[in-house]
Design a protein around this motif. Structure first.
Motif, PDB file in Angstrom:
ATOM      1  N   ASP A 195     116.782  -5.019 -10.447  1.00  0.00           N
ATOM      2  CA  ASP A 195     117.915  -4.822 -11.139  1.00  0.00           C
ATOM      3  C   ASP A 195     118.142  -3.428 -12.066  1.00  0.00           C
ATOM      4  N   SER A 196     117.156  -2.758 -11.794  1.00  0.00           N
ATOM      5  CA  SER A 196     117.459  -1.119 -12.251  1.00  0.00           C
ATOM      6  C   SER A 196     118.479  -0.331 -11.689  1.00  0.00           C
ATOM      7  N   PRO A 197     119.013   0.641 -12.377  1.00  0.00           N
ATOM      8  CA  PRO A 197     119.960   1.479 -11.736  1.00  0.00           C
ATOM      9  C   PRO A 197     119.533   2.168 -10.572  1.00  0.00           C
ATOM     10  N   PHE A 198     118.243   2.137 -10.342  1.00  0.00           N
ATOM     11  CA  PHE A 198     117.618   2.983  -9.179  1.00  0.00           C
ATOM     12  C   PHE A 198     116.932   2.024  -8.245  1.00  0.00           C
ATOM     13  N   ALA A 199     117.422   0.766  -8.088  1.00  0.00           N
ATOM     14  CA  ALA A 199     116.814  -0.195  -7.384  1.00  0.00           C
ATOM     15  C   ALA A 199     117.115   0.204  -5.698  1.00  0.00           C
ATOM     16  N   LYS A 200     117.905   1.114  -5.393  1.00  0.00           N
ATOM     17  CA  LYS A 200     118.091   1.314  -3.953  1.00  0.00           C
ATOM     18  C   LYS A 200     117.128   2.120  -3.575  1.00  0.00           C
ATOM     19  N   ALA A 201     116.866   1.995  -2.021  1.00  0.00           N
ATOM     20  CA  ALA A 201     115.991   2.642  -1.538  1.00  0.00           C
ATOM     21  C   ALA A 201     116.577   4.067  -0.948  1.00  0.00           C
ATOM     22  N   PRO A 202     115.843   4.939  -0.808  1.00  0.00           N
ATOM     23  CA  PRO A 202     114.716   5.305  -1.758  1.00  0.00           C
ATOM     24  C   PRO A 202     114.922   5.370  -3.028  1.00  0.00           C
ATOM     25  N   SER A 203     114.072   4.653  -3.636  1.00  0.00           N
ATOM     26  CA  SER A 203     114.039   4.683  -5.459  1.00  0.00           C
ATOM     27  C   SER A 203     113.787   6.046  -6.102  1.00  0.00           C
ATOM     28  N   ALA A 204     114.556   6.413  -6.934  1.00  0.00           N
ATOM     29  CA  ALA A 204     114.366   7.626  -7.608  1.00  0.00           C
ATOM     30  C   ALA A 204     113.214   7.361  -8.710  1.00  0.00           C
ATOM     31  N   VAL A 205     112.662   6.296  -9.106  1.00  0.00           N
ATOM     32  CA  VAL A 205     111.602   6.022  -9.698  1.00  0.00           C
ATOM     33  C   VAL A 205     110.280   6.109  -9.309  1.00  0.00           C
ATOM     34  N   LYS A 206     109.528   7.241  -9.877  1.00  0.00           N
ATOM     35  CA  LYS A 206     108.207   7.450  -9.411  1.00  0.00           C
ATOM     36  C   LYS A 206     107.094   6.994 -10.018  1.00  0.00           C
ATOM     37  N   TYR A 207     107.316   6.452 -11.137  1.00  0.00           N
ATOM     38  CA  TYR A 207     106.409   5.954 -12.197  1.00  0.00           C
ATOM     39  C   TYR A 207     106.768   4.688 -13.199  1.00  0.00           C
ATOM     40  N   VAL A 208     106.140   4.054 -13.397  1.00  0.00           N
ATOM     41  CA  VAL A 208     106.400   2.813 -14.582  1.00  0.00           C
ATOM     42  C   VAL A 208     105.683   2.951 -15.917  1.00  0.00           C
ATOM     43  N   TYR A 209     106.081   3.139 -16.776  1.00  0.00           N
ATOM     44  CA  TYR A 209     105.322   3.239 -18.240  1.00  0.00           C
ATOM     45  C   TYR A 209     105.732   2.042 -19.016  1.00  0.00           C
ATOM     46  N   ILE A 210     104.560   1.057 -19.084  1.00  0.00           N
ATOM     47  CA  ILE A 210     104.808  -0.110 -19.845  1.00  0.00           C
ATOM     48  C   ILE A 210     104.445  -0.197 -21.283  1.00  0.00           C
ATOM     49  N   VAL A 211     105.264  -0.382 -22.173  1.00  0.00           N
ATOM     50  CA  VAL A 211     104.925  -0.357 -23.569  1.00  0.00           C
ATOM     51  C   VAL A 211     103.808  -1.571 -23.722  1.00  0.00           C
ATOM     52  N   ASP A 212     102.663  -0.883 -24.497  1.00  0.00           N
ATOM     53  CA  ASP A 212     101.467  -1.672 -24.466  1.00  0.00           C
ATOM     54  C   ASP A 212     101.763  -2.752 -25.784  1.00  0.00           C
ATOM     55  N   GLY A 213     102.229  -3.877 -25.365  1.00  0.00           N
ATOM     56  CA  GLY A 213     102.497  -5.020 -26.630  1.00  0.00           C
ATOM     57  C   GLY A 213     103.637  -5.600 -26.332  1.00  0.00           C
ATOM     58  N   ALA A 214     103.908  -6.736 -26.685  1.00  0.00           N
ATOM     59  CA  ALA A 214     105.288  -7.346 -26.591  1.00  0.00           C
ATOM     60  C   ALA A 214     106.118  -6.789 -27.165  1.00  0.00           C
ATOM     61  N   ALA A 215     107.336  -6.513 -27.147  1.00  0.00           N
ATOM     62  CA  ALA A 215     108.596  -5.795 -27.523  1.00  0.00           C
ATOM     63  C   ALA A 215     109.715  -6.765 -27.756  1.00  0.00           C
ATOM     64  N   SER A 216     109.602  -7.590 -28.814  1.00  0.00           N
ATOM     65  CA  SER A 216     110.390  -8.697 -28.842  1.00  0.00           C
ATOM     66  C   SER A 216     112.220  -8.352 -28.633  1.00  0.00           C
ATOM     67  N   ARG A 217     112.591  -7.095 -28.620  1.00  0.00           N
ATOM     68  CA  ARG A 217     114.026  -6.692 -28.731  1.00  0.00           C
ATOM     69  C   ARG A 217     114.087  -6.102 -27.525  1.00  0.00           C
ATOM     70  N   SER A 218     113.328  -6.160 -26.325  1.00  0.00           N
ATOM     71  CA  SER A 218     113.427  -5.449 -25.101  1.00  0.00           C
ATOM     72  C   SER A 218     114.997  -5.822 -24.373  1.00  0.00           C
ATOM     73  N   PRO A 219     115.232  -6.933 -24.339  1.00  0.00           N
ATOM     74  CA  PRO A 219     116.509  -7.290 -23.767  1.00  0.00           C
ATOM     75  C   PRO A 219     117.695  -6.634 -24.407  1.00  0.00           C
ATOM     76  N   GLU A 220     117.476  -6.005 -25.487  1.00  0.00           N
ATOM     77  CA  GLU A 220     118.541  -5.171 -26.419  1.00  0.00           C
ATOM     78  C   GLU A 220     118.248  -3.891 -26.264  1.00  0.00           C
ATOM     79  N   LEU A 221     117.451  -3.668 -25.348  1.00  0.00           N
ATOM     80  CA  LEU A 221     116.901  -2.248 -25.080  1.00  0.00           C
ATOM     81  C   LEU A 221     116.353  -1.333 -26.255  1.00  0.00           C
TER      82      LEU A 221
END
Length: 193
Positions: free
Chosen positions: A62-88
């Motif tokens: 679903d990301s804007p860069f999901a097509k191969a080859p992906s431009a995404v080289k790293y995924v940083y996950i916010v440590d802890g639930a972020a209840s408003r993530s669906p709202e960016l």
């Protein structure tokens, strides 16, 4: 040497050999039990499996860069639930994930770019950067607490930020299909920037 002495020596030797054999069997059983408990892989927690399913869908489909080859080289996950993530809004507003959960998510990240847990999006955001607005051509992801539904599915919100006007926020419907948690759709609004 007399017959009585020979029989006593044989009886003592037989008793000794029998005791050693029994002790060896006892040690083998104990060692096997210990070996089984330390080498059998433990099943990842349900929470880790749900987050892994959401991450794979978000980053690889679903990301804007999901097509191969992906431009995404790293995924940083916010440590802890972020209840408003669906709202960016992907700042964590829950306690940090425990180390077991983080290790399990990392172990389940096959197919994803390398992942790292961060305490705040500002740690890796670089809005002035050309291309992806995140260090190392990465994206920043926030995940909401999992919410079990009456129909047995689970909803997990996810937000992905990749720059000033680059991101997606949505809530996944995740279902247990043949023992595997799988994204089967979305619910509610989808925000695309």
């Amino acid at each position: 040497m007399g017959i009585v002495q020979t029989m006593t020596i044989r009886a003592a030797t037989t008793s000794f050999v029998l005791a050693v054999a029994l002790a060896g069997c006892a040690n083998t059983d104990t060692g096997t039990d210990q070996l089984d408990s330390t080498t059998s892989p433990q099943m990842p927690s349900e929470q880790s499996q749900l987050y892994s399913a959401a991450l794979h869908q978000l980053v690889l489909v679903d990301s804007p860069f999901a097509k191969a080859p992906s431009a995404v080289k790293y995924v940083y996950i916010v440590d802890g639930a972020a209840s408003r993530s669906p709202e960016l809004v992907i700042d964590a507003d829950e306690p940090p994930f425990d180390s077991d959960t983080k290790n399990e998510i990392a172990a389940l990240s096959d197919g994803l770019p390398p992942i790292e847990f961060i305490t705040s999006p500002e740690e890796r955001a670089d809005p002035g950067r050309v291309g992806l607005g995140v260090e190392n051509d990465g994206v920043i992801v926030g995940l909401t607490p999992a919410q079990r539904q009456d129909d047995g599915t689970v909803h997990v919100g996810a937000g992905l930020w990749c720059g000033m006007e680059c991101g997606i926020g949505l809530t996944y419907i995740i279902d247990n299909i043949d023992g595997t948690w799988t994204v089967t759709g979305t619910t509610g609004p989808v925000i695309i920037s």
